[in-house]
Structure formats: C-alpha cells, structure tokens
Design an enzyme around this catalytic site. Structure first.
Site, PDB file in Angstrom:
ATOM      1  N   GLN A   4       0.833  -1.198   0.000  1.00 30.44           N
ATOM      2  CA  GLN A   4       0.000   0.000   0.000  1.00 30.44           C
ATOM      3  C   GLN A   4       0.868   1.248   0.000  1.00 30.44           C
ATOM      4  O   GLN A   4       1.911   1.303   0.662  1.00 30.44           O
ATOM      5  CB  GLN A   4      -0.922  -0.001   1.213  1.00 30.44           C
ATOM      6  CG  GLN A   4      -1.967   1.106   1.165  1.00 30.44           C
ATOM      7  CD  GLN A   4      -3.022   0.951   2.232  1.00 30.44           C
ATOM      8  OE1 GLN A   4      -3.083  -0.074   2.902  1.00 30.44           O
ATOM      9  NE2 GLN A   4      -3.854   1.948   2.411  1.00 30.44           N
ATOM     10  N   SER A  56       4.227  -6.092   2.903  1.00 34.14           N
ATOM     11  CA  SER A  56       2.949  -5.947   3.600  1.00 34.14           C
ATOM     12  C   SER A  56       1.818  -6.552   2.765  1.00 34.14           C
ATOM     13  O   SER A  56       1.775  -7.773   2.569  1.00 34.14           O
ATOM     14  CB  SER A  56       2.695  -4.474   3.927  1.00 34.14           C
ATOM     15  OG  SER A  56       1.601  -4.314   4.785  1.00 34.14           O
ATOM     16  N   LEU A  57       0.913  -5.742   2.233  1.00 33.91           N
ATOM     17  CA  LEU A  57      -0.131  -6.238   1.334  1.00 33.91           C
ATOM     18  C   LEU A  57       0.454  -7.125   0.243  1.00 33.91           C
ATOM     19  O   LEU A  57      -0.122  -8.148  -0.137  1.00 33.91           O
ATOM     20  CB  LEU A  57      -0.863  -5.059   0.696  1.00 33.91           C
ATOM     21  CG  LEU A  57      -1.561  -5.352  -0.638  1.00 33.91           C
ATOM     22  CD1 LEU A  57      -2.806  -6.166  -0.406  1.00 33.91           C
ATOM     23  CD2 LEU A  57      -1.853  -4.081  -1.398  1.00 33.91           C
ATOM     24  N   ARG A 104      -9.037  -7.463   4.221  1.00 33.89           N
ATOM     25  CA  ARG A 104      -7.928  -6.972   5.062  1.00 33.89           C
ATOM     26  C   ARG A 104      -7.922  -5.445   5.060  1.00 33.89           C
ATOM     27  O   ARG A 104      -7.756  -4.797   6.101  1.00 33.89           O
ATOM     28  CB  ARG A 104      -6.612  -7.527   4.538  1.00 33.89           C
ATOM     29  CG  ARG A 104      -5.348  -7.064   5.279  1.00 33.89           C
ATOM     30  CD  ARG A 104      -4.139  -7.675   4.583  1.00 33.89           C
ATOM     31  NE  ARG A 104      -2.872  -7.390   5.255  1.00 33.89           N
ATOM     32  CZ  ARG A 104      -2.091  -6.342   4.985  1.00 33.89           C
ATOM     33  NH1 ARG A 104      -2.492  -5.448   4.084  1.00 33.89           N
ATOM     34  NH2 ARG A 104      -0.943  -6.187   5.616  1.00 33.89           N
ATOM     35  N   HIS A 148       1.041  -1.768  10.986  1.00 40.42           N
ATOM     36  CA  HIS A 148       2.115  -2.553  11.593  1.00 40.42           C
ATOM     37  C   HIS A 148       2.480  -2.041  12.986  1.00 40.42           C
ATOM     38  O   HIS A 148       3.656  -1.939  13.345  1.00 40.42           O
ATOM     39  CB  HIS A 148       3.339  -2.616  10.669  1.00 40.42           C
ATOM     40  CG  HIS A 148       3.024  -3.195   9.333  1.00 40.42           C
ATOM     41  ND1 HIS A 148       2.727  -4.537   9.165  1.00 40.42           N
ATOM     42  CD2 HIS A 148       2.911  -2.623   8.113  1.00 40.42           C
ATOM     43  CE1 HIS A 148       2.454  -4.750   7.887  1.00 40.42           C
ATOM     44  NE2 HIS A 148       2.551  -3.617   7.237  1.00 40.42           N
ATOM     45  N   GLN A 181       1.512 -10.346  11.018  1.00 38.14           N
ATOM     46  CA  GLN A 181       1.991  -9.227  10.201  1.00 38.14           C
ATOM     47  C   GLN A 181       1.190  -7.949  10.418  1.00 38.14           C
ATOM     48  O   GLN A 181       1.712  -6.843  10.280  1.00 38.14           O
ATOM     49  CB  GLN A 181       1.956  -9.628   8.714  1.00 38.14           C
ATOM     50  CG  GLN A 181       2.697  -8.695   7.785  1.00 38.14           C
ATOM     51  CD  GLN A 181       1.876  -8.383   6.553  1.00 38.14           C
ATOM     52  OE1 GLN A 181       0.828  -7.763   6.650  1.00 38.14           O
ATOM     53  NE2 GLN A 181       2.357  -8.833   5.412  1.00 38.14           N
TER      54      GLN A 181
END
Length: 311
Positions: free
Chosen positions: A11, A93-94, A118, A198, A247
């Site tokens: 992202q 991440s994503l 998510r 995060h 995560q």
C-alpha cells in the site's frame, strides 16, 4: 543461469491511472478486470483508471487495487515470456498476499477477496484510533529504537539501509520525528497514510484477519515465499495463517528479506505492480543485483527486452 525473485508492491504504491495503459494495449487483461468486478461486486478497475484519488487511497480500495494491478503485471510478463523461471517471491505488507497467490497458496479469487477484506478491517482500525506513520532517514536501528521508546511509537518497516518507518498515534509520531532529527536523522517525514499500520493500533483488525484466513483454503507454496515478520520462507498453511495474522501488528523486515534471498543465490529481482519503490529499496540494499520493473506498458516492454537479451 540467473536465479530470479519476483517482488510485489504494498500500500502506498497506488496512483490514479494505474493499469489503464495495460488494459488498453493487452486484451488478455480484460478477463482479470472483469473477474475483479464480479468477485468484489463493485467497479474496482474504474477506481484504478479514473479515481477519484480519495477513493483509490482509501485502504479498502487501495489494497485490492494494488493486488489486482500487480497480478495482471505478472500475467502479462508470463504471457510475453512463457519460459521465464522464477525461484522465489516476496511482497511488502499487502504485497505478501500477492506473492502467496503467485506461489499458488491462494487462488486469484481468494487472494483478491482477502486483500479487500484486510483493507476493510485495517480501515476500521484506523477509524478507532487516529494514527500516523513517518519515514526516518539516515538513522541506525539502535538510535531509532531509542527514539521510538521515548515517544511511545513502534518500528513498522525496516526497508533498506538508511530508511526505517515508524508508526503510532499521530501526535507521538510527530514527537518521534523531532527526537529523531535531534539525534542525527537526515530527515523524518510524515507519510500520507490513513493510519498506524504494523503497530498495536491495528490490534482490532488482527482477530478479524485471523478469522478470515481460517475460512479460506490454502495450499503449500509452489515456490519459496518470504514472510514479512520472519524474513524467512513460509512453510505449511497453518504457519502461513499465523504469520499473516502476526503481520498486521508486526514490523515488516524487508531489508532482511532481500538479504536472505540474495544469500540463497538470487541475482535478479523483478518488481511487479504500480510504483517502483521496492526496486529503489533493493538498489540500496545491494547494488550488484539486477533489477527490473513491470508497472505499465513502457516498463513491461523494457523488462521483456532486457530478459530476452539475457540481462
């Protein structure tokens, strides 16, 4: 033969117009855009192509949008180079969801749906507690940890030498930026994001992500996939579920992930999806490896030409 790893954007890489030139030039893209509309029940491709920007940057749109464009970039690369050999995948991440889908852990349908949900869960967490993130440049990990402890914020991303992202309540992140500059950071810049990803501020999203992942079938990875939270390969599905759940509130160990891949003999990286941020991180981690991107028509053509020439 060179060993190749594919990298998938996270992202923040989104921009209005992403994927539009690919859709216009390559008819094979249409099936994926149509499937995205069917799976999600709204016109995500139109948001990618035309915005408006405030809709695209919304977390519940940005995450499936980046997933979709990254997936299509992979399909086009494989369409143009059907014999390309990929030895490992990783995503920021994503992007870890996209990497797992590329490794056949998830189907496209499930991967896209997870990315959307998510994003929804994280957006809800953002609305519960106003949060922020900032990039700290030119400060080592030890000093950054001290600054975070003093300000009450968290390390969110260990991206590359000289760049660490911090995350937490907005006013505390602003304080951490001032503290970082006072102890030698070259810059400390607030990032244009919706919340404190995060970090513990995402804790309300974590059980929802865990429940979602428990409802989706998974396969063992067909190729090596690096987990953000461990910087080591994913293994069997129960452990994948656990790592993806972790995560949500844990730091992304990106630099360590890339160094692990290089240690496994990877000498060429191809970034797939909008932007090109990951390629910049890799260059700062190791200037000797080859790096290519597939984000739009020009970068696709350049990457195909380079790989056909053997570079």
């Amino acid at each position: 033969m060179q060993k190749t790893a594919l990298l998938f954007a996270g992202q923040g890489a989104q921009y209005v117009g992403m994927g539009r030139d690919l859709a216009e030039q390559f008819p094979s893209c249409k099936i994926w855009f149509d499937r995205a509309r069917e799976i999600l029940g709204f016109d995500l491709p139109s948001i990618c192509f035309h915005g408006p920007e405030e809709e695209l940057i919304c977390t519940e749109h940005a995450q499936p949008a980046i997933f979709l464009i990254s997936w299509i970039a992979l399909q086009l690369l494989e369409e143009r180079l059907p014999d390309i050999a990929c030895h490992a995948v990783a995503g920021l991440s994503l992007g870890e969801l996209t990497a797992l889908t590329a490794a056949e852990v998830f189907t496209f349908k499930d991967g896209l749906f997870i990315a959307w949900q998510r994003g929804r869960f994280m957006q809800e967490a953002c609305e519960l507690t106003p949060g922020a993130m900032a990039a700290v440049l030119g400060l080592d990990i030890e000093k950054t940890q001290v600054v975070c402890a003093q300000a009450g914020v968290h390390i969110a991303n260990l991206n590359c030498p000289g760049q660490i992202v911090i995350s937490g309540e907005s006013e505390k992140v602003a304080k951490a930026c001032e503290l970082a500059k006072a102890v030698g950071a070259k810059r400390a810049v607030m990032l244009p994001v919706a919340g404190a990803y995060h970090s513990r501020l995402m804790a309300s999203a974590q059980p929802k992500v865990e429940a979602l992942l428990s409802s989706v079938p998974m396969n063992a990875p067909a190729i090596m996939v690096i987990a953000n939270v461990t910087a080591r390969p994913h293994t069997k599905p129960p452990d994948i579920r656990a790592r993806l759940t972790d995560q949500v509130v844990s730091p992304v160990r990106w630099e360590e992930s890339i160094r692990y891949l290089i240690g496994q003999g990877i000498t060429r990286f191809i970034e797939l999806g909008p932007g090109g941020v990951l390629s910049g991180f890799v260059r700062r981690i190791d200037k000797t490896v080859q790096i290519h991107t597939v984000a739009d028509v020009p970068s696709l053509e350049a990457t195909v030409a380079a790989l056909e020439a053997g570079s």
